[in-house]
Write a protein that holds these residues in place. Structure first.
Motif, PDB file in Angstrom:
ATOM      1  N   LEU A  28      31.452  41.077  37.303  1.00 44.16           N
ATOM      2  CA  LEU A  28      32.355  42.111  36.808  1.00 44.16           C
ATOM      3  C   LEU A  28      33.459  41.429  36.012  1.00 44.16           C
ATOM      4  O   LEU A  28      34.196  40.597  36.545  1.00 44.16           O
ATOM      5  CB  LEU A  28      32.956  42.909  37.970  1.00 44.16           C
ATOM      6  CG  LEU A  28      34.109  43.861  37.627  1.00 44.16           C
ATOM      7  CD1 LEU A  28      33.681  44.905  36.604  1.00 44.16           C
ATOM      8  CD2 LEU A  28      34.645  44.530  38.900  1.00 44.16           C
ATOM      9  N   VAL A  29      33.563  41.782  34.721  1.00 41.10           N
ATOM     10  CA  VAL A  29      34.542  41.157  33.835  1.00 41.10           C
ATOM     11  C   VAL A  29      35.553  42.213  33.387  1.00 41.10           C
ATOM     12  O   VAL A  29      35.169  43.228  32.796  1.00 41.10           O
ATOM     13  CB  VAL A  29      33.872  40.541  32.593  1.00 41.10           C
ATOM     14  CG1 VAL A  29      34.920  39.864  31.712  1.00 41.10           C
ATOM     15  CG2 VAL A  29      32.793  39.550  33.002  1.00 41.10           C
ATOM     16  N   SER A  35      40.569  41.040  23.638  1.00 36.38           N
ATOM     17  CA  SER A  35      40.394  39.759  24.344  1.00 36.38           C
ATOM     18  C   SER A  35      39.119  39.019  23.969  1.00 36.38           C
ATOM     19  O   SER A  35      38.723  38.079  24.650  1.00 36.38           O
ATOM     20  CB  SER A  35      40.419  39.995  25.860  1.00 36.38           C
ATOM     21  OG  SER A  35      39.376  40.872  26.256  1.00 36.38           O
ATOM     22  N   GLY A  36      38.442  39.427  22.903  1.00 36.10           N
ATOM     23  CA  GLY A  36      37.227  38.733  22.485  1.00 36.10           C
ATOM     24  C   GLY A  36      36.014  39.084  23.317  1.00 36.10           C
ATOM     25  O   GLY A  36      35.102  38.269  23.477  1.00 36.10           O
ATOM     26  N   LYS A  37      35.967  40.327  23.802  1.00 40.35           N
ATOM     27  CA  LYS A  37      34.876  40.765  24.673  1.00 40.35           C
ATOM     28  C   LYS A  37      33.517  40.670  23.988  1.00 40.35           C
ATOM     29  O   LYS A  37      32.559  40.119  24.559  1.00 40.35           O
ATOM     30  CB  LYS A  37      35.146  42.208  25.106  1.00 40.35           C
ATOM     31  CG  LYS A  37      34.025  42.865  25.874  1.00 40.35           C
ATOM     32  CD  LYS A  37      34.211  44.373  25.880  1.00 40.35           C
ATOM     33  CE  LYS A  37      33.998  44.948  24.500  1.00 40.35           C
ATOM     34  NZ  LYS A  37      34.040  46.427  24.464  1.00 40.35           N
ATOM     35  N   THR A  38      33.423  41.183  22.756  1.00 45.94           N
ATOM     36  CA  THR A  38      32.129  41.183  22.065  1.00 45.94           C
ATOM     37  C   THR A  38      31.659  39.764  21.785  1.00 45.94           C
ATOM     38  O   THR A  38      30.474  39.440  21.953  1.00 45.94           O
ATOM     39  CB  THR A  38      32.228  41.983  20.763  1.00 45.94           C
ATOM     40  OG1 THR A  38      32.686  43.310  21.058  1.00 45.94           O
ATOM     41  CG2 THR A  38      30.889  42.058  20.067  1.00 45.94           C
ATOM     42  N   HIS A  39      32.574  38.913  21.343  1.00 42.41           N
ATOM     43  CA  HIS A  39      32.244  37.509  21.098  1.00 42.41           C
ATOM     44  C   HIS A  39      31.698  36.859  22.364  1.00 42.41           C
ATOM     45  O   HIS A  39      30.702  36.114  22.331  1.00 42.41           O
ATOM     46  CB  HIS A  39      33.507  36.792  20.618  1.00 42.41           C
ATOM     47  CG  HIS A  39      33.358  35.319  20.436  1.00 42.41           C
ATOM     48  ND1 HIS A  39      32.440  34.761  19.573  1.00 42.41           N
ATOM     49  CD2 HIS A  39      34.011  34.267  21.018  1.00 42.41           C
ATOM     50  CE1 HIS A  39      32.525  33.438  19.615  1.00 42.41           C
ATOM     51  NE2 HIS A  39      33.480  33.121  20.486  1.00 42.41           N
ATOM     52  N   THR A  40      32.320  37.158  23.502  1.00 40.78           N
ATOM     53  CA  THR A  40      31.886  36.585  24.774  1.00 40.78           C
ATOM     54  C   THR A  40      30.519  37.113  25.181  1.00 40.78           C
ATOM     55  O   THR A  40      29.667  36.355  25.671  1.00 40.78           O
ATOM     56  CB  THR A  40      32.926  36.897  25.866  1.00 40.78           C
ATOM     57  OG1 THR A  40      34.215  36.462  25.436  1.00 40.78           O
ATOM     58  CG2 THR A  40      32.569  36.210  27.170  1.00 40.78           C
ATOM     59  N   LEU A  41      30.284  38.410  24.964  1.00 45.49           N
ATOM     60  CA  LEU A  41      28.986  38.988  25.336  1.00 45.49           C
ATOM     61  C   LEU A  41      27.849  38.397  24.508  1.00 45.49           C
ATOM     62  O   LEU A  41      26.752  38.162  25.033  1.00 45.49           O
ATOM     63  CB  LEU A  41      29.016  40.512  25.170  1.00 45.49           C
ATOM     64  CG  LEU A  41      29.727  41.310  26.260  1.00 45.49           C
ATOM     65  CD1 LEU A  41      29.669  42.801  25.953  1.00 45.49           C
ATOM     66  CD2 LEU A  41      29.086  41.037  27.627  1.00 45.49           C
ATOM     67  N   ASP A 176      37.663  47.808  31.057  1.00 37.49           N
ATOM     68  CA  ASP A 176      39.120  47.720  31.168  1.00 37.49           C
ATOM     69  C   ASP A 176      39.643  49.097  31.541  1.00 37.49           C
ATOM     70  O   ASP A 176      39.603  50.029  30.737  1.00 37.49           O
ATOM     71  CB  ASP A 176      39.725  47.262  29.836  1.00 37.49           C
ATOM     72  CG  ASP A 176      41.252  47.224  29.866  1.00 37.49           C
ATOM     73  OD1 ASP A 176      41.818  47.273  30.970  1.00 37.49           O
ATOM     74  OD2 ASP A 176      41.855  47.131  28.784  1.00 37.49           O
ATOM     75  N   GLY A 177      40.136  49.216  32.780  1.00 39.28           N
ATOM     76  CA  GLY A 177      40.635  50.501  33.253  1.00 39.28           C
ATOM     77  C   GLY A 177      41.768  51.059  32.420  1.00 39.28           C
ATOM     78  O   GLY A 177      41.981  52.274  32.372  1.00 39.28           O
ATOM     79  N   LEU A 211      29.681  39.692  44.524  1.00 34.58           N
ATOM     80  CA  LEU A 211      30.242  40.127  43.247  1.00 34.58           C
ATOM     81  C   LEU A 211      31.252  39.088  42.754  1.00 34.58           C
ATOM     82  O   LEU A 211      32.193  38.723  43.458  1.00 34.58           O
ATOM     83  CB  LEU A 211      30.936  41.485  43.387  1.00 34.58           C
ATOM     84  CG  LEU A 211      31.485  42.082  42.080  1.00 34.58           C
ATOM     85  CD1 LEU A 211      30.352  42.466  41.143  1.00 34.58           C
ATOM     86  CD2 LEU A 211      32.379  43.294  42.372  1.00 34.58           C
ATOM     87  N   VAL A 212      31.042  38.619  41.540  1.00 38.18           N
ATOM     88  CA  VAL A 212      31.957  37.657  40.911  1.00 38.18           C
ATOM     89  C   VAL A 212      32.867  38.427  39.961  1.00 38.18           C
ATOM     90  O   VAL A 212      32.382  39.091  39.044  1.00 38.18           O
ATOM     91  CB  VAL A 212      31.178  36.568  40.141  1.00 38.18           C
ATOM     92  CG1 VAL A 212      32.151  35.603  39.463  1.00 38.18           C
ATOM     93  CG2 VAL A 212      30.239  35.828  41.082  1.00 38.18           C
ATOM     94  N   GLU A 213      34.172  38.356  40.184  1.00 35.63           N
ATOM     95  CA  GLU A 213      35.128  39.045  39.312  1.00 35.63           C
ATOM     96  C   GLU A 213      35.862  38.024  38.452  1.00 35.63           C
ATOM     97  O   GLU A 213      36.507  37.107  38.969  1.00 35.63           O
ATOM     98  CB  GLU A 213      36.127  39.859  40.127  1.00 35.63           C
ATOM     99  CG  GLU A 213      35.509  41.080  40.795  1.00 35.63           C
ATOM    100  CD  GLU A 213      36.565  42.117  41.177  1.00 35.63           C
ATOM    101  OE1 GLU A 213      37.407  42.439  40.319  1.00 35.63           O
ATOM    102  OE2 GLU A 213      36.540  42.581  42.327  1.00 35.63           O
ATOM    103  N   LEU A 214      35.768  38.206  37.134  1.00 40.65           N
ATOM    104  CA  LEU A 214      36.446  37.332  36.190  1.00 40.65           C
ATOM    105  C   LEU A 214      37.287  38.182  35.234  1.00 40.65           C
ATOM    106  O   LEU A 214      37.078  39.391  35.127  1.00 40.65           O
ATOM    107  CB  LEU A 214      35.421  36.500  35.401  1.00 40.65           C
ATOM    108  CG  LEU A 214      34.544  35.552  36.227  1.00 40.65           C
ATOM    109  CD1 LEU A 214      33.493  34.900  35.335  1.00 40.65           C
ATOM    110  CD2 LEU A 214      35.387  34.502  36.928  1.00 40.65           C
ATOM    111  N   HIS A 215      38.209  37.529  34.528  1.00 40.43           N
ATOM    112  CA  HIS A 215      39.141  38.258  33.676  1.00 40.43           C
ATOM    113  C   HIS A 215      39.258  37.573  32.314  1.00 40.43           C
ATOM    114  O   HIS A 215      39.278  36.342  32.228  1.00 40.43           O
ATOM    115  CB  HIS A 215      40.525  38.334  34.328  1.00 40.43           C
ATOM    116  CG  HIS A 215      40.509  38.905  35.712  1.00 40.43           C
ATOM    117  ND1 HIS A 215      40.500  40.261  35.958  1.00 40.43           N
ATOM    118  CD2 HIS A 215      40.465  38.290  36.928  1.00 40.43           C
ATOM    119  CE1 HIS A 215      40.469  40.463  37.271  1.00 40.43           C
ATOM    120  NE2 HIS A 215      40.446  39.279  37.870  1.00 40.43           N
TER     121      HIS A 215
END
Length: 637
Positions: A28-29, A35-41, A176-177, A211-215
Motif C-alpha cells: 500500500l503506497v 509525488s512522482g506516482k506515475t513515474h514510480t509505477l 491519497d486520501g 501488508l507493507v505500507e510505504l509513502h
C-alpha cells in the motif's frame, strides 16, 4: 539498446523502495499530490517483469486505474520509459469490468446495462471464476492506481478481486486520501464520510501480518512557492475522521484555511475582463480554469467562446470517444487484416493525425483486435468500436493550451498555470444546496490548488442563476425566472445520430466528400448551429429532426436521444403547446469521433464495408432562437 530511463529523473530513496518490493508483496503506497506516482509505477512494472529469476509475464499483471486520463498517461510513460512493461494492459476499472463480462458471456449485450449494474454483474462474475477462465487467466500481481476514489460498487468489485486471489497474488495499491473527491457517488449522506477511507482500512484489516505500507512524500510538480501553497494541508486531509459530524467539522476548518490561502493569490477578476481575456489568449504554457461544478464550467466556456478565446471544455471522465483516425484507417483499406507496417502507413497518410506513438497505438489496438501471425483483424476493430470496448488509452484527446474543467474532471491532470474559480463559503453553499459535505468540498479545493506547476490564480465565480439541471434528462438548461421559460440546453456525447453516415439521412450530400470535409475543415471549438428539417415530430415524445450546420454546411443530424430530451425540456406540462426553436446556436465541436452504424448504409454511401465513419461530437450550451413572431408569443405567455 537505448536506455529508456536516460531522460527520466532518477528514483528517490522512497520511490526505489516501492520499486524493489517482491512480486508477491502486498503493498500500500500513499502518494501525495505531485509525488512522482506515475513515474514510480512505470519503474515498478518494469521491475516486476525484469527480474530474470522471478519475472512475471505481461498477461500475469493486471493494472487498473480510475480515469482514462490516468490510463493514457501511464501508457504513454510506459512507451517512453519502460524496458519490459510495454505489453502490460492498463485499463480503467469500468472497461476491465466490461471485458470480464464479455469474456464470460460474449453473446449478451452488456451495453444495455447501466454503469452500476455492469460493475455489480462483474463482481458476481469474479466470484464465479470468470477471471481465471479469461484469456489472460488469474493475475499474479494486481496494480491499482487512485484507490482513494474506490467507493460503492467499484470498491466492492476490487475487494472481491483481491479476496479471490489472496493466496497467490501480490498487489501494489496506490492512493491519497487527501485527493478522494468521488465520495458524492455514495448516495447515503451518513455513509459518505466513512466510505472515503474504507478501502484503506479494509486492506489493513484483511492483511494484518504482511501488508507493507510505504509513502511518497516529495513533490516534483510544484516548481514555485505559489504552486506549493496548499501542500501542507494534505496530511490533515488524509487524517480526516470517518465519523460524519467530526469529518464535517474538520473539513470545514480545512476548507476555510484553503480558501484563505487562495485569496492571498492574485485575482484575475471577472473572466470577461479585458485584462483576463488578454492574459488567457497570450499565455504560452498550459492553463486550466477549474470550477466547482458543471454549471460554472458551461457558463465560463460560453463566455470565453463569445470573446474569441479558444479552449477545450473538459468532457466527462466516463466519455470515451473513439478517435477520428479509426474511421479513416478503415475507410482506406479493403483488406480483412493489416500488418503493422501497413497500419502505420495508413495512420501516417490519413488527414487526421493520431495523438501518441504509432507503435504504442498498434500494440494497444491489436490487444483487443488481433488476428493470427501478428496481424490486425479489421472486422474486430469494427466490433470493438460498436461494442464500446475501444482501449482507454487510445480514446480521443485534443491537446489544448487552455482547458475549462470541473475539479472532478481535472483529476490527475497538471498544468503550468491554474486559475481556480473563487470558492463560496460554507455558509453560502448551505444557502444554495440542500446538503453540503464540508470534507468533500475541502478535498476538492485541495485537488484544484495542487494542479499547477508554476502559477496559482483565482477568478470571480460566474453568474449561474439561470443555468439549472433537468432531473428528467440529466442535462443542464438555460431558464428564466418562470418555470416555463426555457432558453437553452446542454450537449452530451450522444447527441449526433450514428445509424447512418452523414449526408444519407435528413439531407443529401456525397458521404465521402463530407467525411473529407470533416477531417480537413472541422476542428475542436468550432461553432455549430442546429436547424429543424421541418416542424413535424415523428413520435409523440420527441422534437422534429434537426440538422447540424458548420459554417452554413450541413454535417450531421441529431440523435433520437437529443430529440427526446429537447421535447422533455420544452414540454412544461401536458397542455403546453411547444414552439420549436427555429435554430439552436452556441454548441461547439468537442472533437471528431469514429462511430459504428449500419454496414449496409456505409457501403451504399461508398465508405467501405466496415460501417464506421466520422461524426462531430457536441459540447457546451446551445441557446434556443425563435423567429420574431415566436419570441412575441413566448413573451405573451
Amino acid at each position: 539498446m537505448t536506455d529508456a530511463y536516460l531522460d527520466s529523473p532518477p528514483l528517490t530513496a522512497e520511490q526505489q523502495t516501492v520499486v524493489d518490493q517482491p512480486w508477491d508483496s502486498r503493498l500500500l503506497v500513499t502518494a501525495a499530490a505531485g509525488s512522482g506516482k506515475t513515474h514510480t509505477l512505470v519503474r515498478r512494472l518494469d521491475a516486476l517483469m525484469g527480474d530474470e529469476q522471478e519475472a512475471l509475464e505481461a498477461r500475469e499483471i493486471l493494472v487498473l486505474s480510475f480515469s482514462r486520463a490516468a490510463v493514457r498517461e501511464l501508457r504513454e510513460r510506459i512507451a517512453l520509459h519502460a524496458h519490459e512493461a510495454r505489453r502490460v494492459r492498463v485499463q480503467t476499472f469500468d472497461s476491465w469490468a466490461y471485458a470480464v463480462l464479455r469474456g464470460e458471456q460474449p453473446d449478451r449485450d452488456w451495453s444495455t446495462l447501466r454503469f452500476d449494474e455492469r460493475i455489480a454483474e462483474a463482481t458476481e462474475a469474479i466470484m464465479r471464476g470468470a477471471v481465471e477462465e479469461s484469456e489472460q487467466g488469474a493475475p499474479a500481481h494486481v496494480v491499482i492506481d487512485e484507490v482513494q476514489d474506490l467507493v460503492g460498487g467499484r470498491r466492492d468489485m476490487v475487494e472481491t478481486l483481491l479476496d479471490r486471489f489472496q493466496d497467490n497474488c501480490g498487489f501494489t495499491v496506490v492512493g491519497d486520501g487527501a485527493q478522494a473527491i468521488y465520495g458524492f457517488q455514495v448516495s447515503d449522506d451518513d455513509a459518505r464520510a466513512a466510505e472515503i477511507n474504507y478501502f484503506f482500512d479494509w486492506l489493513r484489516a484483511s492483511y494484518p501480518d504482511d501488508l507493507v505500507e510505504l509513502h511518497l512524500t516529495a513533490n516534483f510538480r510544484a516548481r514555485t512557492p505559489e504552486a506549493r501553497v496548499a501542500l501542507p494541508l494534505g496530511n490533515a486531509l488524509q487524517r480526516l475522521p470517518s465519523e460524519t459530524s467530526a469529518a464535517a467539522a474538520a473539513g470545514e476548518d480545512i476548507h476555510r484555511s484553503l480558501s484563505d490561502l487562495l485569496r492571498d493569490c492574485p485575482s484575475f477578476g471577472a473572466v470577461d475582463d479585458a485584462f483576463t481575456l488578454g492574459s488567457l489568449r497570450d499565455f504560452r504554457g498550459t492553463c486550466a480554469i477549474l470550477c466547482r461544478d458543471n454549471r460554472q464550467a458551461l457558463v465560463l466556456s460560453e463566455t470565453l467562446f463569445a470573446h474569441g478565446v479558444r479552449h477545450r471544455l473538459q468532457r466527462d471522465l466516463r466519455d470515451r470517444p473513439v478517435p477520428a483516425w479509426v474511421a479513416e484507417v478503415l475507410r482506406s483499406t479493403g483488406s480483412t487484416t493489416l500488418t503493422e507496417d501497413r497500419f502505420r502507413d495508413l495512420l501516417g497518410a490519413g488527414p487526421v493525425t493520431p495523438v501518441g506513438d504509432h507503435a504504442r497505438i498498434w500494440r494497444s489496438l491489436r490487444g483487443v483486435a488481433r488476428a493470427p501471425r501478428g496481424l490486425l483483424d479489421v472486422a474486430a476493430v469494427r466490433r470493438v468500436v460498436s461494442q464500446g470496448r475501444f482501449p482507454d488509452d487510445l480514446a480521443a484527446v485534443e491537446p489544448a493550451d487552455l482547458v475549462v474543467s470541473t475539479i472532478h474532471r481535472a483529476k490527475g491532470l497538471e498544468f503550468d498555470r491554474v486559475i481556480v474559480v473563487e470558492p463560496a463559503s460554507m455558509a453560502e453553499l448551505r444557502k444554495q444546496h440542500t446538503h453540503i459535505d464540508p470534507a468533500a468540498e475541502a478535498r476538492a479545493l485541495y485537488v484544484a490548488m495542487t494542479r499547477p506547476r508554476d502559477d496559482l490564480f483565482r477568478v470571480d465565480a460566474p453568474d449561474t442563476a439561470l443555468v439549472r439541471r433537468d432531473r428528467r434528462t440529466g442535462r443542464h438548461y438555460v431558464g428564466g425566472w418562470k418555470s416555463y421559460q426555457r432558453y437553452g440546453i446542454s450537449a452530451t456525447g450522444t447527441d449526433i445520430s450514428r445509424e447512418h453516415p452523414p449526408g444519407t439521412e435528413g439531407f443529401e450530400q456525397d458521404a465521402g466528400a463530407l467525411q473529407d470535409y470533416l477531417a480537413s475543415s472541422v476542428a475542436p471549438g468550432d461553432a455549430l448551429t442546429l436547424r429543424p428539417q421541418h416542424t413535424m415530430s415523428q413520435a409523440s415524445d420527441e422534437s422534429p429532426p434537426y440538422t447540424v450546420f458548420h459554417r452554413y454546411r450541413p454535417i450531421a443530424v441529431v440523435s433520437e436521444r437529443f430529440r427526446q430530451d429537447l421535447y422533455s425540456s420544452l414540454k412544461i406540462s401536458r397542455t403546453w403547446d411547444i414552439s420549436w426553436p427555429t435554430s439552436i446556436e452556441g454548441f461547439r465541436v468537442d472533437c471528431l469521433e469514429s462511430v459504428a452504424g449500419s454496414t449496409a448504409s456505409g457501403a451504399r454511401a461508398g465508405l467501405g464495408e466496415h460501417g464506421v465513419w466520422m461524426v462531430p461530437r457536441l459540447s457546451g450550451l446551445g441557446r434556443h432562437r425563435w423567429t420574431e413572431t415566436h419570441e412575441h408569443e413566448e413573451s405573451d405567455r
